[in-house]
Design an enzyme around this catalytic site. Structure first.
Site, PDB file in Angstrom:
ATOM      1  CG  HIS A  81      -6.565  -5.359   1.714  1.00  0.00           C
ATOM      2  ND1 HIS A  81      -5.989  -6.159   2.688  1.00  0.00           N
ATOM      3  CD2 HIS A  81      -7.794  -5.017   2.171  1.00  0.00           C
ATOM      4  CE1 HIS A  81      -6.838  -6.280   3.702  1.00  0.00           C
ATOM      5  NE2 HIS A  81      -7.934  -5.606   3.412  1.00  0.00           N
TER       6      HIS A  81
ATOM      7  CG  ASP B 252      -2.756  -8.399   0.873  1.00  0.00           C
ATOM      8  OD1 ASP B 252      -2.048  -8.664   1.858  1.00  0.00           O
ATOM      9  OD2 ASP B 252      -3.802  -7.701   0.942  1.00  0.00           O
TER      10      ASP B 252
ATOM     11  CG  HIS C  54      -1.982  -1.019   1.230  1.00  0.00           C
ATOM     12  ND1 HIS C  54      -2.843  -1.216   0.169  1.00  0.00           N
ATOM     13  CD2 HIS C  54      -2.313  -1.964   2.156  1.00  0.00           C
ATOM     14  CE1 HIS C  54      -3.658  -2.239   0.447  1.00  0.00           C
ATOM     15  NE2 HIS C  54      -3.349  -2.704   1.644  1.00  0.00           N
TER      16      HIS C  54
ATOM     17  CG  ASP D 204      -4.969  -9.931   3.520  1.00  0.00           C
ATOM     18  OD1 ASP D 204      -4.731 -10.472   2.422  1.00  0.00           O
ATOM     19  OD2 ASP D 204      -4.631  -8.758   3.793  1.00  0.00           O
TER      20      ASP D 204
HETATM   21 ZN   LIG Z   1      -4.105  -7.130   2.771  1.00  0.00          ZN
END
Ligand SMILES: [Zn+2]
Length: 305
Positions: A167, A165, A128, A249
């Site tokens: 996200h 991931d 991120h 995740d």
């Molecule tokens: Zn994540």
């Protein structure tokens, strides 16, 4: 033997009580790997000290602005603070984040030398982190920096990054999307944090593939997309190195997202990657349920042995 690059120093990025991205994540994974049936096949390696990597800062500055790197150093030197509501910086975080970058760079070296997979077990995570801002538990863009470093090595002309991931890796994408020698592919829950990663985001050179999936997806939703979109995209790019932003995740047990993968599904993901190349660098991103996180890392590594 599979190299795992890890240091206890990675426990010294302190995020405070109750933060999901905490040192215990790594402790759980290390414990599980040491107890695994294949434990003797893991070659534990310490990352190269940052002081012994003179090129690290110039690589870091290919991904991040000098102002951001300076700001992070200053927050740590002052005893700590926050980059955003989710992203604490402790007194040691700057040094630990630099060591994490070093570990990812070591991972590139070992994969290119052995032409076999390696796993970087480091934190803080990176996908991120944008050029000018850390966010979402992430300080430096480890995967992008590793890709830049790989492209400096002989016989490396193309690097692909697969980000599994749950996200979207907004930071990695923003940093590499103008680089024709780097492909970025993300599969992620959508809608979800950070809100980016629409299928229409294709990079400046058609070098980005985003595959958003609805909340509640399990392997039956992932598998056709892996086969029809994700692996053809990566295969067509013919990468000389495949970097996996390995977050775990999307597990059903994970508290931060709403997907329904099981740890063994990451073994299947790994099989697909091995079908493209054995030159794969896996690096830890998210994953917040200790048990499924550990079992997923085990499933990934076991397939590579
Ligand atoms: Zn994540």
């Amino acid at each position: 033997m599979l190299p795992v690059i890890y240091s206890d120093e990675f426990l010294n990025h302190k995020t405070g009580n109750y933060h999901p991205e905490n040192p215990e994540r790594l402790i759980a994974i290390v414990t599980a790997l040491k107890e695994a049936t294949f434990a003797e096949k893991i070659a534990w390696r310490e990352p190269t000290p940052v002081a012994d990597k003179p090129s690290l800062m110039s690589l870091l500055l290919q991904a991040h602005s000098p102002a951001y790197v300076r700001k992070l150093g200053e927050i740590a030197a002052s005893g700590g603070g926050y980059l955003d509501g989710d992203t604490p910086v402790s007194a040691n975080s700057y040094d630990v984040a630099l060591l994490a970058v070093s570990a990812w760079l070591d991972g590139v070296d070992v994969v290119l030398t052995t032409e076999n997979p390696a796993f970087v077990l480091a934190r803080p995570p990176g996908h991120h982190a944008e050029s000018d801002a850390g966010m979402g538990f992430c300080l430096f863009s480890n995967a992008a920096i590793a890709a830049f470093y790989a492209l400096e090595q002989p016989d490396v002309e193309r690097v692909a990054i697969l980000d599994w991931d749950v996200h979207h890796g907004n930071g990695t994408q923003a940093i590499v999307e103008d680089q024709p020698q780097i492909a970025y592919c993300s599969l992620h829950q959508y809608p979800c944090y950070p809100g980016t990663g629409k299928a229409s985001e294709r990079g400046y050179h058609n070098n980005v593939l985003n595959v958003p999936l609805p909340p509640g997806s399990d392997i039956t939703a992932y598998r056709p997309l892996l086969e029809s979109k994700i692996f053809p995209f990566l295969q067509n790019f013919q990468p000389d190195l495949l970097i996996v932003s390995a977050g775990y995740d999307a597990n059903a047990a994970d508290p931060l997202a709403s997907m329904n993968l099981l740890p063994e599904d990451y073994g299947l993901f790994t099989d697909y990657c091995l079908g493209i190349t054995r030159k794969i660098l896996f690096g830890l991103e998210g994953g917040y349920d200790f048990s499924s996180l550990s079992q997923s890392v085990l499933a990934t590594i076991e397939r590579c042995l």
